[in-house]
Design an enzyme around this catalytic site. Structure first.
Site, PDB file in Angstrom:
ATOM      1  CD  GLU A 246      -0.966  -8.872   1.891  1.00  0.00           C
ATOM      2  OE1 GLU A 246      -0.071  -8.228   1.351  1.00  0.00           O
ATOM      3  OE2 GLU A 246      -2.127  -8.912   1.456  1.00  0.00           O
TER       4      GLU A 246
ATOM      5  CG  HIS B 172      -5.535  -8.850  -1.049  1.00  0.00           C
ATOM      6  ND1 HIS B 172      -6.142  -7.728  -0.567  1.00  0.00           N
ATOM      7  CD2 HIS B 172      -4.199  -8.592  -1.078  1.00  0.00           C
ATOM      8  CE1 HIS B 172      -5.209  -6.812  -0.313  1.00  0.00           C
ATOM      9  NE2 HIS B 172      -4.020  -7.312  -0.623  1.00  0.00           N
TER      10      HIS B 172
ATOM     11  CG  ASN C 164      -2.091  -7.015  -4.994  1.00  0.00           C
ATOM     12  OD1 ASN C 164      -2.678  -6.864  -6.070  1.00  0.00           O
ATOM     13  ND2 ASN C 164      -2.732  -7.085  -3.834  1.00  0.00           N
ATOM     14  CD1 TRP C 165       1.840  -4.426  -9.789  1.00  0.00           C
ATOM     15  CD2 TRP C 165       1.277  -4.301 -11.964  1.00  0.00           C
ATOM     16  NE1 TRP C 165       2.992  -4.544 -10.531  1.00  0.00           N
ATOM     17  CE2 TRP C 165       2.683  -4.475 -11.878  1.00  0.00           C
ATOM     18  CE3 TRP C 165       0.701  -4.209 -13.236  1.00  0.00           C
ATOM     19  CZ2 TRP C 165       3.501  -4.536 -13.005  1.00  0.00           C
ATOM     20  CZ3 TRP C 165       1.521  -4.276 -14.354  1.00  0.00           C
ATOM     21  CH2 TRP C 165       2.915  -4.432 -14.235  1.00  0.00           C
ATOM     22  CE  LYS C 166      -3.140  -3.685  -2.791  1.00  0.00           C
ATOM     23  NZ  LYS C 166      -3.376  -3.183  -1.461  1.00  0.00           N
TER      24      LYS C 166
ATOM     25  N   GLY D 100      -1.620  -0.618   2.822  1.00  0.00           N
ATOM     26  CA  GLY D 100      -1.887   0.697   2.233  1.00  0.00           C
ATOM     27  C   GLY D 100      -1.937   1.831   3.236  1.00  0.00           C
TER      28      GLY D 100
ATOM     29  N   GLY E 269       2.172  -3.979  -2.428  1.00  0.00           N
ATOM     30  CA  GLY E 269       1.134  -3.257  -3.158  1.00  0.00           C
ATOM     31  C   GLY E 269       1.705  -1.987  -3.773  1.00  0.00           C
ATOM     32  N   GLY E 270       1.508  -0.864  -3.086  1.00  0.00           N
ATOM     33  CA  GLY E 270       1.875   0.454  -3.608  1.00  0.00           C
ATOM     34  C   GLY E 270       3.281   0.538  -4.178  1.00  0.00           C
TER      35      GLY E 270
ATOM     36  CD  GLU F  12      -6.815  -4.071  -1.033  1.00  0.00           C
ATOM     37  OE1 GLU F  12      -6.689  -4.348  -2.234  1.00  0.00           O
ATOM     38  OE2 GLU F  12      -5.948  -3.444  -0.381  1.00  0.00           O
TER      39      GLU F  12
ATOM     40  CB  SER G 238       3.044  -0.340   4.800  1.00  0.00           C
ATOM     41  OG  SER G 238       1.719   0.160   4.742  1.00  0.00           O
TER      42      SER G 238
HETATM   43  P1  PGA Z   1       0.615  -2.243   0.343  1.00  0.00           P
HETATM   44  O1  PGA Z   1      -0.365  -3.458  -0.092  1.00  0.00           O
HETATM   45  O2  PGA Z   1       2.025  -2.725   0.088  1.00  0.00           O
HETATM   46  O3  PGA Z   1       0.220  -1.095  -0.548  1.00  0.00           O
HETATM   47  O4  PGA Z   1       0.368  -1.987   1.781  1.00  0.00           O
HETATM   48  C1  PGA Z   1      -0.020  -4.790   0.167  1.00  0.00           C
HETATM   49  C2  PGA Z   1      -1.098  -5.710  -0.325  1.00  0.00           C
HETATM   50  O5  PGA Z   1      -2.277  -5.336  -0.296  1.00  0.00           O
HETATM   51  O6  PGA Z   1      -0.823  -6.845  -0.762  1.00  0.00           O
END
Ligand code: PGA
Length: 260
Positions: free
Chosen positions: A176, A104, A15-17, A182, A243-244, A106, A222
């Site tokens: 999640e 998600h 997930n590149w956000k 994050g 994500g990251g 977010e 994470s």
């Molecule tokens: P993260 O994000 O790996 O940076 O914690 C995961 C996500 O939001 O899907």
């Protein structure tokens, strides 16, 4: 110990956000594909990347013929119309998306997306031939207040009520925990396993007995190259939403390779 067979599908999705222009995204995708081609260790695990809308076409072009799937991070439930700033599922399919992330945290907690909207989007994604990755998870206050199970049951029941077993099996769920996203604070294998079991039991109750054990459930929050193998050793964890660590080709590749 050998894993039981047949095994649920495995998926590692990035997930590149809100990161990467079309040119940057295509470069990252090419770098990842080169690593994958040089080392077939990741075979046996499906891999997807989910760039921002504006980079989908360029990244899709870079991934063409490689077996790495393209996904989007959100969609609107309607097919078309006066919805300024929104994107329909059919538009995502037309640009080459196979997957779409829905609900998600977010979006649920940052943009006020409701269980009802997620349920509508889930049906719309299936209509548009996209494989939904339905995200669920509790806030830190909910975990500390002993409400994790209640939140997961509510989110899963709202999304899946009325779907049949065959359709449900084609979907993917991502557990999640919001406090792990994050933050560098990954859930323990036990916390993830327990949550995945709650989700499977809720699918059994909402859709039909036995369905829960057939749906691929990813863990997200994470995940990195150092902790992925430990998470994937748990039989209830079928992959990861990353994500990251998906913004760097080498770390994303190590995670995919750990899931094979
Ligand atoms: P993260 O994000 O790996 O940076 O914690 C995961 C996500 O939001 O899907």
């Amino acid at each position: 110990m050998a894993s039981p067979w047949p095994r649920r599908p495995r998926l590692v999705a990035g997930n590149w956000k809100m990161h990467k222009t079309p040119a940057e995204g295509a470069a990252l995708a090419r770098e990842f594909v080169a690593l994958a081609a040089a080392d077939p260790a990741g075979k046996g695990c499906e891999v997807a990347v989910c760039p921002p809308f504006t980079a989908l076409a360029a990244v899709g072009e870079a991934l063409r013929g490689t077996g790495v799937h393209l996904g989007a991070q959100n969609m609107h439930a309607e097919t078309h119309g006066a919805f300024t700033g929104e994107i329909a599922g059919s538009m995502l399919a037309a640009v080459g998306c196979r997957f779409v992330i829905l609900g998600h945290s977010e979006r649920r907690h940052g943009m006020g997306e409701t269980d009802e909207q997620v349920a509508k989007k889930l049906r719309a994604a299936l209509r548009d031939d996209l494989t939904p990755i339905v995200c669920v998870g509790e806030l830190l206050a909910e975990r500390e207040g002993g409400k994790t199970t209640e939140v997961l049951v509510r989110q899963i029941a709202a999304a899946y009520a009325g779907l049949d077993a065959a359709t449900t099996r084609t979907t993917v769920i991502a557990y999640e925990p919001v406090w792990a996203i994050g933050t560098g604070k990954v859930a323990t294998t036990e916390q993830a396993r327990d949550a995945h079991r709650v989700i499977r039991a809720t699918l059994d109750q909402t859709v039909g007995a036995g369905v829960g054990s057939e749906v691929a459930i990813l863990y997200g929050g994470s995940v990195n190259a150092g902790n992925a193998a430990t998470l994937f050793a748990e039989n209830d964890i079928d992959g990861a939403l990353v994500g990251g660590a998906s913004l760097e080709a080498a770390s994303f590749w190590k995670i995919a390779a750990a899931a094979r």
